[in-house]
Design a protein around this motif. Structure first.
Motif, PDB file in Angstrom:
ATOM      1  N   GLN A  87     -10.900   4.429   2.506  1.00 57.72           N
ATOM      2  CA  GLN A  87     -11.006   3.095   1.905  1.00 57.72           C
ATOM      3  C   GLN A  87     -11.347   3.139   0.420  1.00 57.72           C
ATOM      4  O   GLN A  87     -10.707   2.472  -0.402  1.00 57.72           O
ATOM      5  CB  GLN A  87     -12.064   2.306   2.676  1.00 57.72           C
ATOM      6  N   SER A  88     -12.340   3.925   0.030  1.00 57.46           N
ATOM      7  CA  SER A  88     -12.788   3.927  -1.359  1.00 57.46           C
ATOM      8  C   SER A  88     -11.772   4.553  -2.303  1.00 57.46           C
ATOM      9  O   SER A  88     -11.870   4.385  -3.524  1.00 57.46           O
ATOM     10  CB  SER A  88     -14.124   4.675  -1.480  1.00 57.46           C
ATOM     11  N   GLN A  89     -10.774   5.277  -1.757  1.00 61.46           N
ATOM     12  CA  GLN A  89      -9.734   5.864  -2.600  1.00 61.46           C
ATOM     13  C   GLN A  89      -8.619   4.871  -2.914  1.00 61.46           C
ATOM     14  O   GLN A  89      -7.663   5.207  -3.614  1.00 61.46           O
ATOM     15  CB  GLN A  89      -9.174   7.120  -1.927  1.00 61.46           C
ATOM     16  N   ARG A 371       0.218   5.986  -0.728  1.00 59.54           N
ATOM     17  CA  ARG A 371       1.104   5.032  -0.050  1.00 59.54           C
ATOM     18  C   ARG A 371       0.404   3.689   0.143  1.00 59.54           C
ATOM     19  O   ARG A 371       1.009   2.625  -0.045  1.00 59.54           O
ATOM     20  CB  ARG A 371       1.548   5.588   1.304  1.00 59.54           C
ATOM     21  N   ALA A 372      -0.876   3.747   0.515  1.00 56.75           N
ATOM     22  CA  ALA A 372      -1.630   2.512   0.704  1.00 56.75           C
ATOM     23  C   ALA A 372      -1.766   1.748  -0.606  1.00 56.75           C
ATOM     24  O   ALA A 372      -1.632   0.515  -0.643  1.00 56.75           O
ATOM     25  CB  ALA A 372      -3.011   2.834   1.285  1.00 56.75           C
ATOM     26  N   ARG A 373      -1.999   2.459  -1.699  1.00 55.74           N
ATOM     27  CA  ARG A 373      -2.148   1.801  -3.002  1.00 55.74           C
ATOM     28  C   ARG A 373      -0.859   1.111  -3.429  1.00 55.74           C
ATOM     29  O   ARG A 373      -0.887   0.046  -4.061  1.00 55.74           O
ATOM     30  CB  ARG A 373      -2.570   2.812  -4.076  1.00 55.74           C
ATOM     31  N   SER A 374       0.267   1.716  -3.095  1.00 55.21           N
ATOM     32  CA  SER A 374       1.542   1.101  -3.449  1.00 55.21           C
ATOM     33  C   SER A 374       1.679  -0.272  -2.800  1.00 55.21           C
ATOM     34  O   SER A 374       2.098  -1.240  -3.446  1.00 55.21           O
ATOM     35  CB  SER A 374       2.693   2.013  -3.015  1.00 55.21           C
ATOM     36  N   GLU A 375       1.307  -0.371  -1.524  1.00 53.94           N
ATOM     37  CA  GLU A 375       1.362  -1.659  -0.831  1.00 53.94           C
ATOM     38  C   GLU A 375       0.285  -2.600  -1.358  1.00 53.94           C
ATOM     39  O   GLU A 375       0.513  -3.803  -1.530  1.00 53.94           O
ATOM     40  CB  GLU A 375       1.181  -1.447   0.674  1.00 53.94           C
ATOM     41  N   ALA A 376      -0.899  -2.064  -1.608  1.00 58.11           N
ATOM     42  CA  ALA A 376      -2.025  -2.888  -2.058  1.00 58.11           C
ATOM     43  C   ALA A 376      -1.752  -3.502  -3.424  1.00 58.11           C
ATOM     44  O   ALA A 376      -2.106  -4.669  -3.678  1.00 58.11           O
ATOM     45  CB  ALA A 376      -3.300  -2.043  -2.097  1.00 58.11           C
ATOM     46  N   ARG A 377      -1.122  -2.739  -4.307  1.00 54.29           N
ATOM     47  CA  ARG A 377      -0.826  -3.256  -5.646  1.00 54.29           C
ATOM     48  C   ARG A 377       0.103  -4.462  -5.571  1.00 54.29           C
ATOM     49  O   ARG A 377      -0.052  -5.426  -6.329  1.00 54.29           O
ATOM     50  CB  ARG A 377      -0.195  -2.155  -6.508  1.00 54.29           C
ATOM     51  N   ASP A 378       1.081  -4.418  -4.662  1.00 56.67           N
ATOM     52  CA  ASP A 378       2.004  -5.545  -4.522  1.00 56.67           C
ATOM     53  C   ASP A 378       1.248  -6.820  -4.144  1.00 56.67           C
ATOM     54  O   ASP A 378       1.521  -7.899  -4.673  1.00 56.67           O
ATOM     55  CB  ASP A 378       3.056  -5.238  -3.447  1.00 56.67           C
ATOM     56  N   THR A 379       0.295  -6.689  -3.224  1.00 59.69           N
ATOM     57  CA  THR A 379      -0.490  -7.852  -2.822  1.00 59.69           C
ATOM     58  C   THR A 379      -1.331  -8.365  -3.978  1.00 59.69           C
ATOM     59  O   THR A 379      -1.411  -9.579  -4.225  1.00 59.69           O
ATOM     60  CB  THR A 379      -1.406  -7.497  -1.633  1.00 59.69           C
ATOM     61  N   LEU A 380      -1.957  -7.455  -4.709  1.00 56.22           N
ATOM     62  CA  LEU A 380      -2.818  -7.873  -5.823  1.00 56.22           C
ATOM     63  C   LEU A 380      -2.030  -8.544  -6.928  1.00 56.22           C
ATOM     64  O   LEU A 380      -2.547  -9.440  -7.620  1.00 56.22           O
ATOM     65  CB  LEU A 380      -3.593  -6.667  -6.367  1.00 56.22           C
ATOM     66  N   VAL A 381      -0.771  -8.156  -7.135  1.00 55.91           N
ATOM     67  CA  VAL A 381       0.061  -8.827  -8.139  1.00 55.91           C
ATOM     68  C   VAL A 381       0.184 -10.310  -7.796  1.00 55.91           C
ATOM     69  O   VAL A 381      -0.004 -11.185  -8.653  1.00 55.91           O
ATOM     70  CB  VAL A 381       1.462  -8.169  -8.220  1.00 55.91           C
ATOM     71  N   ASP A 382       0.476 -10.609  -6.526  1.00 53.43           N
ATOM     72  CA  ASP A 382       0.619 -12.009  -6.113  1.00 53.43           C
ATOM     73  C   ASP A 382      -0.707 -12.750  -6.152  1.00 53.43           C
ATOM     74  O   ASP A 382      -0.772 -13.914  -6.564  1.00 53.43           O
ATOM     75  CB  ASP A 382       1.213 -12.076  -4.704  1.00 53.43           C
TER      76      ASP A 382
END
Length: 392
Positions: A87-89, A371-382
Motif C-alpha cells: 500500500q505505501s508504495q 501496475r497499481a500506480r498506473s491505474e491509481a494515477r488515472d483515477t487521481l486525474v479525474d
C-alpha cells in the motif's frame, strides 16, 4: 485512458501482522486463488492500515510485509494473474484518502462499529475506514471480498462514492456532454439508450436501468469519461467518477483454533502455513481431549477442528465416530494431522522457491506497485479535475 469494467475488478488486502495461518488460508487466500482467474484482481499489503492500528509496529513492518507476501505466493496467489503490491508504495492511496476526507462527514466515521473509544482514538484510527474506502475507490473496484464483519465498511465506501459523485460529478455542461456522448453511440444504440433511460426515469423500470448499464459496458467506441457521464445520465445529472463498490461474500471456512476460539496469531492458537509436519503434530497432540470421556463431540476441540475439514456428507460420520470412541481422541488426532500436513505440503513446496529468493519477492511487489500506480494515477486525474486541482 483505458475503459474500466468495475464489476470485473476486485480489490482486497491484509494488514501485515506476520506469518499467515490456516485461518487466513481458508478464510481468504483460497478464494483469492479462484477470483484471480475470473476477475482483474488487486491484492494490497496494507501497511498504512497496520500503522493506524498499532503505533509500535513500524520496526517490524519490513519483515511482516515479506512474511505476508511469501505466504500469498505459497498459497497460489499468482503475480501473473493478479496485481500484488504494498500500500505505501502507491502514494496515491494517501492522496485520495486526503481528498475524500474533504467530502466525508465526521459522524459517518463515528457511527461505524470499528470506531474505537475516545481514550484509544487517534486521527489515523478514526480514519481507518476512510483509508480503506480510498483503497477500493482508487482502483474503481466494483467488488470487495469480505466477511460479515466488514460489510459496514463496504457500505460506507459505497455511500462515500455516492456523495463524492453527487458533489463533484456535476459538470457545468454535464447534460450537453452527455447528449453529445449519446450521439457517439451511433443512431441505433443511441436510440435504445434513450428509450431505456426514459423507461427508468419516467416509469421506475429497474430492468431498463440494468439493460442500459449492460449496453454501455459493451461500447468500445466511447471514452471512459463519456461512459461515466452516460452512467450518471441514466439516473440523474452527475458523472460517475467513482463507481459504487459491492461486497462479494463467498463460501469461506471459518477455522477454529487449537483452543476452539477463532484462529489467531495473537491468541497463540494457530497452525501457520509454514509449520513443519513435526510442528503440526506437536500442536495437534497438545489439544486437550474431552475430560469426562463421555464422547460429547460438541465439547471436543479436536472434533471441532476436524469437522471444519470434513464435507457435509462425512461430518456426521466423524461425529458418530467421535462419540463411539468415548473420548479417546488419538485416532481422530492422527487423521487430523495427516489431513493438515497433506494440505500444507504443496503450499510449502511452492513457497520454498520464494523463501530462498527474497529479491524475487521484492521484485514482484515492485512490479505490482508500478501496475497499481498506473491505474491509481488515472483515477487521481479525474478526481483532481473534479475538485478543480487540475492547474498544475
Amino acid at each position: 485512458m483505458s475503459l474500466v469494467d468495475s464489476e470485473r475488478r476486485v480489490l482486497s488486502g491484509m494488514r501485515p501482522t506476520g506469518p499467515l495461518h490456516l485461518g487466513h488460508y481458508h478464510g481468504v487466500l483460497k478464494s483469492w486463488t479462484q477470483l484471480q482467474h475470473s476477475y482483474q484482481c488487486f491484492f494490497c499489503i496494507a501497511d498504512l492500515h497496520a500503522l493506524s492500528v498499532d503505533q509500535q509496529v513500524g520496526a517490524r513492518l519490513g519483515d511482516a510485509v515479506l512474511d505476508v507476501a511469501l505466504d500469498w505466493l505459497a498459497a497460489g496467489v499468482s503475480p501473473s494473474s493478479a496485481t500484488l503490491f504494498v500500500q505505501s508504495q502507491v502514494p496515491e492511496h494517501a492522496e485520495l484518502h486526503l481528498l475524500l476526507s474533504m467530502a466525508c462527514p465526521l459522524d459517518w466515521l463515528q457511527r461505524l462499529p470499528s470506531c474505537p473509544p475516545n481514550d484509544a482514538l487517534t486521527y489515523g484510527r478514526l480514519g481507518y475506514p476512510l483509508l480503506q474506502a480510498a483503497d477500493i475507490l482508487l482502483y474503481r473496484a466494483g467488488l470487495v471480498p469480505v466477511g460479515g464483519d466488514q460489510l459496514a465498511h463496504v457500505a460506507f465506501a459505497r455511500e462515500l462514492a455516492q456523495r463524492f459523485n453527487q458533489h463533484y460529478g456535476c459538470e457545468p455542461d454535464f447534460e450537453a456532454k452527455a447528449e453529445a456522448a449519446i450521439l457517439k453511440l451511433g443512431k441505433k444504440t443511441g436510440a435504445l439508450y434513450r428509450r431505456l433511460r426514459s423507461a427508468y426515469q419516467l416509469e421506475g423500470d429497474d430492468e431498463a436501468l440494468n439493460t442500459a448499464r449492460a449496453l454501455l459496458k459493451e461500447q468500445q467506441t466511447i471514452t471512459l469519461g463519456d461512459r461515466e457521464r452516460l452512467f450518471g445520465y441514466l439516473e440523474g445529472g452527475a458523472r460517475v467518477l467513482l463507481p459504487e463498490p459491492q461486497a462479494l461474500i463467498g463460501d469461506t471456512l471459518r477455522l477454529p483454533g487449537l483452543d476452539g476460539l477463532p484462529m489467531s496469531r495473537s491468541a497463540d492458537n494457530a497452525i501457520f502455513l509454514s509449520d513443519s509436519p513435526a510442528v503440526v503434530e506437536e500442536k495437534i497432540q497438545r489439544i486437550a481431549v474431552v475430560a469426562d470421556a463421555t464422547g460429547e463431540a460438541e465439547t471436543c476441540r479436536v472434533w471441532q477442528l476436524r469437522q471444519a475439514y470434513a464435507g457435509a456428507v462425512n461430518g456426521e460420520q466423524i461425529e458418530s465416530g467421535c462419540r463411539a470412541a468415548g473420548g479417546d481422541c488419538q485416532t481422530c488426532k492422527a487423521a487430523l494431522i495427516e489431513t493438515i500436513n497433506a494440505e500444507l505440503a504443496p503450499l510449502q513446496a511452492r513457497g520454498a522457491e520464494y523463501r530462498d529468493n527474497p529479491l524475487l519477492v521484492q521484485r514482484i511487489l515492485a512490479d505490482g506497485a508500478e501496475r497499481a500506480r498506473s491505474e491509481a494515477r488515472d483515477t487521481l486525474v479525474d478526481v483532481r479535475q473534479a475538485l478543480g486541482l487540475n492547474y498544475r
